[in-house]
Design a protein around this motif. Structure first.
Motif, PDB file in Angstrom:
ATOM      1  N   ALA A   3       0.844  -1.185   0.000  1.00  0.00           N
ATOM      2  CA  ALA A   3       0.000   0.000   0.000  1.00  0.00           C
ATOM      3  C   ALA A   3       0.886   1.243   0.000  1.00  0.00           C
ATOM      4  CB  ALA A   3      -0.914  -0.007   1.220  1.00  0.00           C
ATOM      5  N   GLY A   4       0.646   2.147  -0.923  1.00  0.00           N
ATOM      6  CA  GLY A   4       1.443   3.364  -1.013  1.00  0.00           C
ATOM      7  C   GLY A   4       2.668   3.231  -1.893  1.00  0.00           C
ATOM      8  N   ALA A   5       2.772   2.133  -2.649  1.00  0.00           N
ATOM      9  CA  ALA A   5       3.944   1.937  -3.510  1.00  0.00           C
ATOM     10  C   ALA A   5       4.057   3.043  -4.549  1.00  0.00           C
ATOM     11  CB  ALA A   5       3.873   0.574  -4.196  1.00  0.00           C
ATOM     12  N   GLN A   6       2.916   3.445  -5.129  1.00  0.00           N
ATOM     13  CA  GLN A   6       2.945   4.490  -6.156  1.00  0.00           C
ATOM     14  C   GLN A   6       3.351   5.839  -5.563  1.00  0.00           C
ATOM     15  OE1 GLN A   6       0.629   2.059  -6.195  1.00  0.00           O
ATOM     16  NE2 GLN A   6       1.052   1.174  -8.201  1.00  0.00           N
ATOM     17  N   GLN A   7       2.866   6.125  -4.356  1.00  0.00           N
ATOM     18  CA  GLN A   7       3.201   7.399  -3.729  1.00  0.00           C
ATOM     19  C   GLN A   7       4.697   7.478  -3.415  1.00  0.00           C
ATOM     20  OE1 GLN A   7       0.582   5.554  -3.046  1.00  0.00           O
ATOM     21  NE2 GLN A   7      -1.184   6.900  -3.415  1.00  0.00           N
ATOM     22  N   VAL A   8       5.260   6.355  -2.936  1.00  0.00           N
ATOM     23  CA  VAL A   8       6.705   6.319  -2.675  1.00  0.00           C
ATOM     24  C   VAL A   8       7.478   6.524  -3.968  1.00  0.00           C
ATOM     25  CG1 VAL A   8       8.620   4.801  -2.017  1.00  0.00           C
ATOM     26  CG2 VAL A   8       6.576   4.909  -0.591  1.00  0.00           C
ATOM     27  N   ALA A   9       7.059   5.826  -5.031  1.00  0.00           N
ATOM     28  CA  ALA A   9       7.758   5.940  -6.311  1.00  0.00           C
ATOM     29  C   ALA A   9       7.680   7.358  -6.865  1.00  0.00           C
ATOM     30  CB  ALA A   9       7.185   4.940  -7.311  1.00  0.00           C
ATOM     31  N   LEU A  58      14.078   4.078  -0.270  1.00  0.00           N
ATOM     32  CA  LEU A  58      13.921   3.825   1.168  1.00  0.00           C
ATOM     33  C   LEU A  58      13.741   5.133   1.927  1.00  0.00           C
ATOM     34  CD1 LEU A  58      16.600   1.014   1.708  1.00  0.00           C
ATOM     35  CD2 LEU A  58      14.141   0.758   1.306  1.00  0.00           C
ATOM     36  N   SER A  59      14.480   6.153   1.517  1.00  0.00           N
ATOM     37  CA  SER A  59      14.338   7.467   2.167  1.00  0.00           C
ATOM     38  C   SER A  59      12.971   8.080   1.890  1.00  0.00           C
ATOM     39  CB  SER A  59      15.434   8.416   1.685  1.00  0.00           C
ATOM     40  OG  SER A  59      16.722   7.919   2.037  1.00  0.00           O
ATOM     41  N   ALA A  60      12.340   7.632   0.791  1.00  0.00           N
ATOM     42  CA  ALA A  60      11.023   8.172   0.410  1.00  0.00           C
ATOM     43  C   ALA A  60       9.874   7.483   1.125  1.00  0.00           C
ATOM     44  CB  ALA A  60      10.846   8.050  -1.099  1.00  0.00           C
ATOM     45  N   GLY A  61      10.163   6.490   1.965  1.00  0.00           N
ATOM     46  CA  GLY A  61       9.091   5.893   2.760  1.00  0.00           C
ATOM     47  C   GLY A  61       8.955   4.386   2.697  1.00  0.00           C
ATOM     48  N   ALA A  62       9.740   3.722   1.855  1.00  0.00           N
ATOM     49  CA  ALA A  62       9.682   2.254   1.820  1.00  0.00           C
ATOM     50  C   ALA A  62      10.637   1.676   2.857  1.00  0.00           C
ATOM     51  CB  ALA A  62      10.050   1.753   0.428  1.00  0.00           C
ATOM     52  N   ARG A  63      10.474   0.416   3.158  1.00  0.00           N
ATOM     53  CA  ARG A  63      11.441  -0.274   4.019  1.00  0.00           C
ATOM     54  C   ARG A  63      12.101  -1.391   3.232  1.00  0.00           C
ATOM     55  NH1 ARG A  63       9.942  -5.270   5.645  1.00  0.00           N
ATOM     56  NH2 ARG A  63       7.732  -5.799   5.809  1.00  0.00           N
ATOM     57  N   PRO A  64      13.294  -1.819   3.630  1.00  0.00           N
ATOM     58  CA  PRO A  64      13.980  -2.886   2.886  1.00  0.00           C
ATOM     59  C   PRO A  64      13.202  -4.194   2.940  1.00  0.00           C
ATOM     60  CG  PRO A  64      15.501  -1.751   4.376  1.00  0.00           C
ATOM     61  CD  PRO A  64      14.122  -1.305   4.747  1.00  0.00           C
ATOM     62  N   ALA A  65      13.055  -4.840   1.810  1.00  0.00           N
ATOM     63  CA  ALA A  65      12.384  -6.144   1.756  1.00  0.00           C
ATOM     64  C   ALA A  65      13.291  -7.217   2.351  1.00  0.00           C
ATOM     65  CB  ALA A  65      12.036  -6.498   0.316  1.00  0.00           C
ATOM     66  N   GLY A  66      12.687  -8.177   3.035  1.00  0.00           N
ATOM     67  CA  GLY A  66      13.441  -9.303   3.555  1.00  0.00           C
ATOM     68  C   GLY A  66      13.602 -10.381   2.502  1.00  0.00           C
ATOM     69  N   PRO A  67      14.352 -11.453   2.814  1.00  0.00           N
ATOM     70  CA  PRO A  67      14.527 -12.548   1.854  1.00  0.00           C
ATOM     71  C   PRO A  67      13.177 -13.126   1.418  1.00  0.00           C
ATOM     72  CG  PRO A  67      16.041 -12.798   3.698  1.00  0.00           C
ATOM     73  CD  PRO A  67      15.097 -11.690   4.060  1.00  0.00           C
TER      74      PRO A  67
END
Length: 465
Positions: A36-42, A113-122
């Motif tokens: 949720a919010g992937a487009q806004q982060v991009a 990541l600075s724009a609001g996403a977090r690092p994906a795990g394995p």
């Protein structure tokens, strides 16, 4: 405590991002953002030439522009837009395609990541696809098998599982078990209703058929293991029959020294090759003979040791020479072992008594290793000897130990049910065993898998998939 819970929930709700292409320089690199919010982060890092925003764009559309870290342009970029549920993860997703430099991709990912996403795990993208019902657990596991496939046969088997062939087979078995359990319980609980009688003979027939299918499924695990790990293959024969020439032909390069002198190969020369999509871990061994040379004698001893443990033997014979004692010794060593008689030097006049090979070898091929002739016949023979020629199209192969363990537990429960019937126990006892088989099959598909099992499955994935 409440604040920590809120922070954990916010972290889980945030879109995740990772580089989804290999960590090596390439023409293109992809940063995937999902949630949720992937487009806004991009939109905070990507600016389209057209001025359009990804948040306003419908799914399955692309925009060309550039990615920025603040006001600093990093690279040209194509942004692909996906809308839930029509994406790999089942969530809103954006894929940023840039040039594939490692430094560049790290900079773009850091900006995301600075724009609001977090690092994906394995394996987090595939895990989200599983949690959102886009694929079952066996289909998810097939993703890693596809990525790590070493040959065509392994890739085809993994693709069949990813396409749902294994899932469909397990679900069909599970449904037949559930139907049998439901019939048993209904017949026992509602004898006054017009429910077809359950007979021991009919139930025995049904359960025997199901147990046979589970046995076939488990047998496929060993076949799949050969495709994943490779087949320990020994090239054996007396000196100068063409073992090293065959090794070089299969390897596609001068891997072993080839001369007219007997005893050139003193130690074991190893190479992994693909033959008909099957990985063979080849070992070119010293020629089998009695020798006074102490170094060659060690090589011959090692060759005999490898013969004893090989999963497949390519027994090489010289068609231009008469049978000798070393040939006879090799034939004896191949009895009861997956082995192929490779009759070499077919470009020379033949005097070899091939009829003596028929009792020991189910497969016999004629080649000229020096001329590069006969490889297709050898490939087909290897598939037949290893029982891998049927792994085509919708093959249902168990891909890993987790799947094998669940299938084995289901098989054991079915055998317990059959044993209970044979010993004259009540149908209630049979039902308990059948319910255990159903539970094991649901573990296999992931429908009843615990969080610990799911965590273990996806911990083996690479980040970005």
């Amino acid at each position: 405590m409440a604040q920590a819970l809120q922070e954990a929930q916010a972290l889980a709700a945030a879109p995740v991002a990772a580089v989804s292409t290999p960590q090596a320089p390439g023409g293109l690199g992809i940063i995937r953002i999902s949630g949720a919010g992937a487009q806004q982060v991009a939109d905070r890092v990507f600016r389209a030439k057209s001025g359009k925003k990804l948040a306003e764009l419908e799914g399955y559309r692309a925009l060309f522009g550039a990615v920025y870290d603040g006001d600093q342009a990093l690279d040209e970029c194509v942004a692909l837009n996906y809308r839930a549920p029509a994406s790999y993860t089942g969530e809103n997703t954006v894929e940023l395609s840039c040039h594939g430099g490692l430094y560049l991709l790290r900079r773009v990912l850091q900006a995301v990541l600075s724009a609001g996403a977090r690092p994906a795990g394995p394996g987090e993208f595939t895990r989200r696809a599983f949690m959102n019902g886009k694929l079952g657990l066996t289909e998810a596991e097939a993703v890693m098998s596809l990525i790590s496939a070493k040959g065509e046969q392994e890739a085809r088997a993994a693709l069949a599982v990813h396409g749902g062939a294994l899932e469909k087979r397990i679900r069909a078995l599970c449904q037949r078990l559930l139907d049998t359990v439901a019939h048993l319980e209904a017949w026992a609980d509602y004898p006054e209703d017009e429910i077809p009688e359950v007979t021991g003979e009919g139930l025995m027939e049904t359960l025997a058929a199901l147990a046979g299918e589970m046995k076939d499924l488990l047998a496929g695990f060993d076949e799949g293991k050969l495709l994943r790990d490779g087949v320990d293959t020994v090239i054996a024969g007396r000196p100068n029959v063409g073992k090293s020439t065959l090794m070089n032909l299969l390897a596609g390069c001068e891997r072993s020294i080839v001369t007219e002198l007997a005893g050139t190969t003193r130690d074991i020369v190893e190479e992994t090759v693909l033959l008909g999509g099957i990985p063979l871990r080849l070992a070119d061994t010293a020629g089998l003979r009695l020798t006074e040379d102490p170094v060659e004698r060690i090589g011959v001893a090692r060759a005999r040791d490898r013969l004893a443990s090989a999963q497949l033997i390519l027994a090489v014979f010289d068609s231009s020479q008469h049978l000798d004692e070393e040939d006879r010794s090799l034939i004896a060593a191949c009895k009861g072992v997956p082995a192929i008689a490779v009759v070499n030097k077919t470009d020379l006049p033949s005097c070899f008594p091939e009829e003596l090979l028929s009792e020991t070898f189910a497969e016999r091929v004629h080649i000229s290793a020096a001329a590069g002739e006969g490889l297709p016949a050898l490939r087909d023979a290897v598939q037949r000897v290893l029982h891998l020629s049927h792994l085509e199209g919708d093959a249902t192969v168990l891909l890993n130990e987790r799947q094998r363990d669940a299938a084995a537990r289901a098989g054991e429960c079915l055998n317990e049910a059959l044993d209970a019937l044979k010993r004259g126990m009540t149908f209630d006892a049979v039902t308990v065993s059948l319910e255990g088989a159903v539970s094991a099959l649901l573990d296999l598909t992931g429908e009843r898998a615990t969080n610990a099992v799911v965590d273990r499955v996806f911990s083996q994935f690479c980040v970005g998939k």
